[in-house]
Write an enzyme that holds these catalytic residues in place. Structure first.
Site, PDB file in Angstrom:
ATOM      1  N   HIS A 195       0.862  -1.192   0.000  1.00 59.21           N
ATOM      2  CA  HIS A 195       0.000   0.000   0.000  1.00 59.21           C
ATOM      3  C   HIS A 195       0.887   1.227   0.000  1.00 59.21           C
ATOM      4  O   HIS A 195       1.940   1.233   0.642  1.00 59.21           O
ATOM      5  CB  HIS A 195      -0.901  -0.003   1.251  1.00 59.21           C
ATOM      6  CG  HIS A 195      -2.074   0.909   1.136  1.00 59.21           C
ATOM      7  ND1 HIS A 195      -1.966   2.260   1.353  1.00 59.21           N
ATOM      8  CD2 HIS A 195      -3.370   0.670   0.805  1.00 59.21           C
ATOM      9  CE1 HIS A 195      -3.159   2.811   1.172  1.00 59.21           C
ATOM     10  NE2 HIS A 195      -4.022   1.873   0.828  1.00 59.21           N
ATOM     11  N   ASP A 246      -7.818  -5.228   0.070  1.00 54.72           N
ATOM     12  CA  ASP A 246      -8.327  -6.083  -0.999  1.00 54.72           C
ATOM     13  C   ASP A 246      -7.974  -7.559  -0.828  1.00 54.72           C
ATOM     14  O   ASP A 246      -8.487  -8.404  -1.553  1.00 54.72           O
ATOM     15  CB  ASP A 246      -7.791  -5.599  -2.351  1.00 54.72           C
ATOM     16  CG  ASP A 246      -8.429  -4.290  -2.762  1.00 54.72           C
ATOM     17  OD1 ASP A 246      -9.639  -4.150  -2.548  1.00 54.72           O
ATOM     18  OD2 ASP A 246      -7.725  -3.413  -3.282  1.00 54.72           O
TER      19      ASP A 246
HETATM   20  N1  CMC Z   1       4.114  -7.531  -4.410  1.00 51.74           N
HETATM   21  C1  CMC Z   1       5.464  -7.607  -4.474  1.00 51.74           C
HETATM   22  N2  CMC Z   1       6.276  -6.541  -4.315  1.00 51.74           N
HETATM   23  C2  CMC Z   1       5.695  -5.361  -4.073  1.00 51.74           C
HETATM   24  C3  CMC Z   1       4.293  -5.207  -3.981  1.00 51.74           C
HETATM   25  C4  CMC Z   1       3.509  -6.356  -4.155  1.00 51.74           C
HETATM   26  N3  CMC Z   1       2.180  -6.300  -4.094  1.00 51.74           N
HETATM   27  N4  CMC Z   1       3.998  -3.918  -3.735  1.00 51.74           N
HETATM   28  C5  CMC Z   1       5.177  -3.268  -3.666  1.00 51.74           C
HETATM   29  N5  CMC Z   1       6.195  -4.146  -3.876  1.00 51.74           N
HETATM   30  C6  CMC Z   1       7.643  -3.851  -3.847  1.00 51.74           C
HETATM   31  C7  CMC Z   1       8.086  -3.192  -5.148  1.00 51.74           C
HETATM   32  O1  CMC Z   1       8.469  -4.157  -6.108  1.00 51.74           O
HETATM   33  C8  CMC Z   1       9.232  -2.354  -4.665  1.00 51.74           C
HETATM   34  O2  CMC Z   1      10.350  -3.198  -4.490  1.00 51.74           O
HETATM   35  P1  CMC Z   1      11.846  -2.681  -4.825  1.00 51.74           P
HETATM   36  O3  CMC Z   1      12.056  -1.505  -3.917  1.00 51.74           O
HETATM   37  O4  CMC Z   1      12.721  -3.845  -4.511  1.00 51.74           O
HETATM   38  O5  CMC Z   1      11.820  -2.286  -6.275  1.00 51.74           O
HETATM   39  C9  CMC Z   1       8.805  -1.884  -3.288  1.00 51.74           C
HETATM   40  O6  CMC Z   1       7.870  -2.889  -2.832  1.00 51.74           O
HETATM   41  C10 CMC Z   1       8.114  -0.539  -3.287  1.00 51.74           C
HETATM   42  O7  CMC Z   1       7.166  -0.533  -4.352  1.00 51.74           O
HETATM   43  P2  CMC Z   1       6.411   0.774  -4.873  1.00 51.74           P
HETATM   44  O8  CMC Z   1       5.876   0.501  -6.231  1.00 51.74           O
HETATM   45  O9  CMC Z   1       7.269   1.980  -4.705  1.00 51.74           O
HETATM   46  O10 CMC Z   1       5.228   0.880  -3.836  1.00 51.74           O
HETATM   47  P3  CMC Z   1       3.965   1.780  -3.988  1.00 51.74           P
HETATM   48  O11 CMC Z   1       3.716   2.411  -2.691  1.00 51.74           O
HETATM   49  O12 CMC Z   1       4.043   2.669  -5.159  1.00 51.74           O
HETATM   50  O13 CMC Z   1       2.849   0.676  -4.320  1.00 51.74           O
HETATM   51  C11 CMC Z   1       0.802  -0.376  -4.588  1.00 51.74           C
HETATM   52  C12 CMC Z   1       1.623   0.611  -3.748  1.00 51.74           C
HETATM   53  C13 CMC Z   1      -0.538  -0.601  -3.894  1.00 51.74           C
HETATM   54  C14 CMC Z   1       0.563   0.221  -5.994  1.00 51.74           C
HETATM   55  C15 CMC Z   1       1.572  -1.712  -4.697  1.00 51.74           C
HETATM   56  O14 CMC Z   1       1.861  -2.205  -3.424  1.00 51.74           O
HETATM   57  C16 CMC Z   1       0.842  -2.746  -5.554  1.00 51.74           C
HETATM   58  O15 CMC Z   1       0.958  -2.721  -6.784  1.00 51.74           O
HETATM   59  N6  CMC Z   1       0.103  -3.711  -4.881  1.00 51.74           N
HETATM   60  C17 CMC Z   1      -0.646  -4.714  -5.583  1.00 51.74           C
HETATM   61  C18 CMC Z   1      -1.971  -4.147  -6.100  1.00 51.74           C
HETATM   62  C19 CMC Z   1      -2.968  -3.909  -4.974  1.00 51.74           C
HETATM   63  O16 CMC Z   1      -3.170  -4.745  -4.102  1.00 51.74           O
HETATM   64  N7  CMC Z   1      -3.636  -2.736  -5.029  1.00 51.74           N
HETATM   65  C20 CMC Z   1      -4.633  -2.341  -4.042  1.00 51.74           C
HETATM   66  C21 CMC Z   1      -4.174  -1.193  -3.227  1.00 51.74           C
HETATM   67  S1  CMC Z   1      -5.187  -0.904  -1.766  1.00 51.74           S
HETATM   68  C22 CMC Z   1      -6.682  -0.290  -2.415  1.00 51.74           C
HETATM   69  C23 CMC Z   1      -6.654   1.175  -2.752  1.00 51.74           C
HETATM   70  O17 CMC Z   1      -6.058   1.974  -1.987  1.00 51.74           O
HETATM   71  O18 CMC Z   1      -7.282   1.563  -3.796  1.00 51.74           O
END
Ligand code: CMC
Length: 387
Positions: free
Chosen positions: A270, A324
């Protein structure tokens, strides 16, 4: 202060894609502490509201800023109950929607259409505000359930006045009265999804509200924003992921393979929460209760094992289950088809959008951000024959 290209004073700050970290409003509606895993509505912890309140009471709290008295709550619930029906002309309009269309598109069109039927706008009149809130909270679930029936050629199921808000929705959807536990679980799900500070759909609602348009356009705009896969739709993908894993034994190999391919685990991670999302903990308990009542589900067992494995592998990066991760499992158990997961999210979030709409009206200034121009100047006009 500096000036932009049209002479507006602006506070010098760097361009942030997605406005990340830029405050877009002052708000007293909800609060999130992503490091400690705290979510509050008007200062009250989500755990308290989930265990002691109901969705309509939480909606009242969000929109009017304080918990209602016994009488206020009774009156509000009765008003919402009385407005559950939708006009025949709205049903007729919805019957013309293509049955293959996405339910979120059907919901956006129907929410906007409410503005045609209730077009007298009086944003400075508390009675108008109240009526709009009541209508939207009451009719959106009816429209979601009606589209589900009509797309298979059936008539919509009429709302039942003797059922609670949550039980009535499940009844209209499944043509069967839910058990008390199912109705309770669904009501808590609505409370959990009612509000979550300024996210994309709420921001969209605020921008639309700031033009002083009607609240139906505000909600329609927010529904359109929630519909995108980066916002509302991850729980649908969690179900697909659990089905692909197929067995508890396959959890670890699946996770290893996915991480090696640098793919994300759906329902985990998240932008704000760096610990387990408090809503995921509550949803997990609800799933536990449901599966205890009706026998366990192999996908729930897979999800539990996956949560452990994700914590081991990704906990150091702050990746834990988000809202989710368990909600899709709960919705499926309640008979909600997966393409209605996001419309169900919208039913709940209407409360938050309307709270922000009302807060915006009190201090309104039309949104008019600036831009960093990256184009050319004084370019020649080339006649069409010469291009
Ligand atoms: N699975 C594996 N690795 C992950 C995931 C995941 N779900 N989420 C983040 N990471 C890793 C990412 O690869 C990165 O690793 P590294 O630093 O080694 O490259 C690190 O964690 C940070 O990632 P980020 O992209 O900077 O994190 P973010 O804050 O931008 O991402 C997110 C937030 C929700 C987009 C992401 O966690 C994601 O894509 N999750 C899966 C989709 C999901 O469940 N979405 C629902 C979100 S909650 C509902 C809402 O608020 O609408």
């Amino acid at each position: 202060m500096t000036e932009d290209s049209v002479g507006n004073n602006m506070i010098a700050c760097e361009y942030q894609p997605g406005l990340e970290g830029i405050p877009a409003a002052q708000s007293s509606i909800s609060y999130v502490d992503g490091q400690k895993g705290i979510l509050e509505y008007r200062g009250i912890r989500i755990e308290e509201l989930a265990s002691k309140s109901t969705f309509l009471e939480a909606a009242y709290l969000l929109i009017w800023g304080e918990l209602p008295s016994k009488n206020e709550l009774y009156e509000f619930q009765e008003e919402v109950r009385l407005h559950r029906r939708i006009k025949y002309s709205i049903r007729d309009m919805m019957k013309c929607f293509p049955e293959t269309g996405h339910p979120m598109d059907a919901l956006q069109a129907s929410a906007a259409a409410l503005g045609l039927f209730y077009s007298k706008r009086a944003l400075d009149n508390p009675k108008y505000i109240r009526e709009a809130v009541v209508r939207l909270l009451a009719k959106i679930p009816t429209m979601v359930a009606a589209f589900k029936q009509m797309r298979k050629g059936d008539d919509p199921v009429r709302p039942r006045d003797d059922l609670s808000y949550a039980a009535n929705f499940l009844y209209m959807l499944n043509e069967q009265e839910p058990t008390p536990l199912e109705a309770h679980v669904f009501d808590v799900c609505l409370t959990l999804h009612a509000e979550h500070t300024i996210n994309a759909s709420t921001f969209s609602a605020l921008v639309t509200a700031s033009t002083l348009t009607d609240p139906y356009a505000v909600v329609a705009s927010a529904v359109g924003t929630l519909a995108g896969p980066l916002h509302g739709g991850a729980n649908e993908e969690v179900i697909t992921m659990l089905e692909t894993i197929g067995s508890v034994d396959n959890v670890h190999p699946y996770l290893e393979e996915r991480l090696q391919r640098k793919e994300r685990i759906m329902g985990c991670g998240h932008r704000v929460y760096k610990v387990k999302d408090p809503r995921a903990t509550i949803l997990q308990n609800l799933a536990e209760q449901l599966f205890k009542e009706s026998g366990t589900d192999k996908y729930y067992e897979i999800a539990l094992e996956l949560e452990k494995a994700v914590e081991e592998k990704l906990g150091h990066k702050g990746i834990y289950p988000n809202v989710d991760f368990y909600s899709g499992l709960v919705y499926r158990k309640l008979g909600i088809p997966s393409d209605l997961f996001t419309p169900v999210f919208a039913i709940a979030r209407v409360a938050g959008w309307l709270a922000h709409w009302k807060e915006q009206l009190a201090v309104n200034r039309i949104f008019r951000p600036t831009q960093v121009y990256t184009g050319t100047h004084d370019s020649p006009y080339i006649p069409i024959e010469a291009r």
